[in-house]
Design a protein around this motif. Structure first.
Motif, mmCIF file in Angstrom:
data_model
loop_
_atom_site.group_PDB
_atom_site.id
_atom_site.type_symbol
_atom_site.label_atom_id
_atom_site.label_comp_id
_atom_site.label_asym_id
_atom_site.label_seq_id
_atom_site.Cartn_x
_atom_site.Cartn_y
_atom_site.Cartn_z
ATOM 1 N N LEU A 1 0.828 -1.207 0.000
ATOM 2 C CA LEU A 1 0.000 0.000 0.000
ATOM 3 C C LEU A 1 0.863 1.259 0.000
ATOM 4 C CD1 LEU A 1 -2.742 1.428 0.236
ATOM 5 C CD2 LEU A 1 -2.576 1.148 2.719
ATOM 6 N N VAL A 2 1.884 1.295 0.848
ATOM 7 C CA VAL A 2 2.756 2.474 0.923
ATOM 8 C C VAL A 2 3.526 2.658 -0.382
ATOM 9 C CG1 VAL A 2 4.729 3.503 2.113
ATOM 10 C CG2 VAL A 2 2.941 2.354 3.425
ATOM 11 N N LEU A 3 4.005 1.566 -0.961
ATOM 12 C CA LEU A 3 4.713 1.680 -2.244
ATOM 13 C C LEU A 3 3.785 2.214 -3.338
ATOM 14 C CD1 LEU A 3 6.914 -1.549 -2.328
ATOM 15 C CD2 LEU A 3 7.640 0.801 -1.905
ATOM 16 N N GLY A 4 2.537 1.767 -3.322
ATOM 17 C CA GLY A 4 1.584 2.284 -4.296
ATOM 18 C C GLY A 4 1.373 3.787 -4.142
ATOM 19 N N LEU A 5 1.248 4.250 -2.878
ATOM 20 C CA LEU A 5 1.111 5.685 -2.627
ATOM 21 C C LEU A 5 2.380 6.429 -3.030
ATOM 22 C CD1 LEU A 5 -0.668 5.645 0.854
ATOM 23 C CD2 LEU A 5 -1.679 6.272 -1.336
ATOM 24 N N ALA A 6 3.536 5.799 -2.823
ATOM 25 C CA ALA A 6 4.807 6.457 -3.146
ATOM 26 C C ALA A 6 4.926 6.742 -4.637
ATOM 27 C CB ALA A 6 5.976 5.593 -2.672
#
Length: 342
Positions: free
Chosen positions: A167-172
């Motif tokens: 999820l965090v990588l997608g937001l990044a």
């Protein structure tokens, strides 16, 4: 000097890691599904969670963090071996767990490679903006899990770690991505590598502890209210073992965060001429330290229910998330630590 070719390679490695992390998450989901006993097995197998709870007495139902609870529910591998599973695993479960771990190792290697390539490509430590903060922090989380998972048999924790990482990588890559640029003058210090690296390690352990804490709350609820048909939660380690694991991770993270707070003050003295400026970033760093100090104090206080202590720890992790997101992105909070690049 920046190298567009290396930055392009770093981005490709990042995208590749996301694909592999997604496959790892699916493998861990299949692992948890395979851990759940089949209907026939559930009818014939003894209720190990009830037996354990009966032997532990009040440990399961009340203060699972007390010394008495720890003695009765000590995992077979000892205190340093991590929580042991409550029941036997099927071959299919072990296979899916191994696949998930192997894919996690590969995804972690790709992500770490992406961070390194980004650093080489921009000729500086790769955490000069929010995109780089996010990818480096997630790399620390996945690396910490990869190191601890094999030794402690933490395949059951994989989906609770890999899903937030993805999820965090997608937001990044969709929201936080920022083109490379030169560091601000205040960041051009050897303290950048020391202070931020230790902070990433602390956040990685805090994240793993929060994941274990969530599993602990689910597991303890099932121990207090056993279902008619056992599921995968009944195959996980006991709530007392999970609570001890979360405590150990939080203790290590708290020590690292204490160093982060002190190192940040020393760096602030060099950069701004004062150890403390009441900057929002400084304040929230101290808030995190204070909340986790309260957690450790409650954990060591006799008569305090372990679940209440875990809630304090989760409040501390919520402060970590606020410190990483709102303090960096919301204009109301932004102060001298305005390095997000957004």
């Amino acid at each position: 000097m920046t190298s567009p070719a290396l930055i392009s390679f770093a981005n490709n490695a990042l995208y590749s890691s996301m694909v592999v992390f997604a496959l790892a998450m699916l493998a861990f989901v299949a692992h948890l599904a395979a851990r759940a006993p089949r209907r026939a097995e559930a009818r014939s197998a003894p209720r190990t969670d009830v037996l354990v709870g009966a032997k532990a007495g009040a440990a399961v139902g009340s203060d699972a963090g007390s010394p008495e609870a720890d003695v009765s529910l000590e995992p077979a591998g000892g205190a340093g071996a991590g929580p042991a599973a409550s029941g036997p695993e099927s071959l299919r479960s072990r296979q899916w767990g191994s696949i998930g771990l192997t894919l996690t190792y590969l995804a972690t290697a790709l992500l770490v490679g992406s961070v390194v390539l980004r650093g080489v490509g921009v000729s500086r430590p790769p955490w000069g903006n929010m995109f780089e903060f996010a990818t480096a922090a997630v790399a620390a989380v996945s690396l910490a899990y990869s190191v601890l998972a094999r030794r402690n048999r933490w395949e059951w924790l994989g989906v609770f770690v890999v899903a937030p990482v993805l999820l965090v990588l997608g937001l990044a890559v969709t929201v936080l991505y920022t083109e490379s640029h030169e560091l601000m003058p205040a960041l051009k210090s050897y303290w950048l590598a020391i202070h931020v690296t230790v902070a990433f390690l602390a956040v990685a352990l805090f994240t793993l502890a929060a994941a274990v804490a969530v599993v602990y709350l689910l597991r303890r609820r099932r121990e207090e209210r056993p279902p008619a048909r056992p599921g995968f939660l009944e195959s996980l380690p006991t709530s007392a073992a999970l609570e001890r694991t979360a405590y150990s991770l939080n203790m290590g993270a708290f020590i690292l965060w204490t160093f982060t707070l002190i190192a940040g003050s020393i760096w602030a003295k060099q950069a701004w001429g004062a150890y403390w400026q009441w900057d929002p970033k400084e304040v929230w760093t101290f808030v995190i330290w204070a909340v986790y100090a309260a957690y450790l104090h409650s954990r060591a206080t006799a008569g305090v229910d372990a679940r209440k202590s875990v809630y304090i720890a989760l409040a501390g992790y919520a402060a970590v998330l606020i410190n990483f997101t709102a303090v960096n992105l919301v204009s109301t909070f932004v102060g001298m630590h305005n390095y997000s690049g957004m």
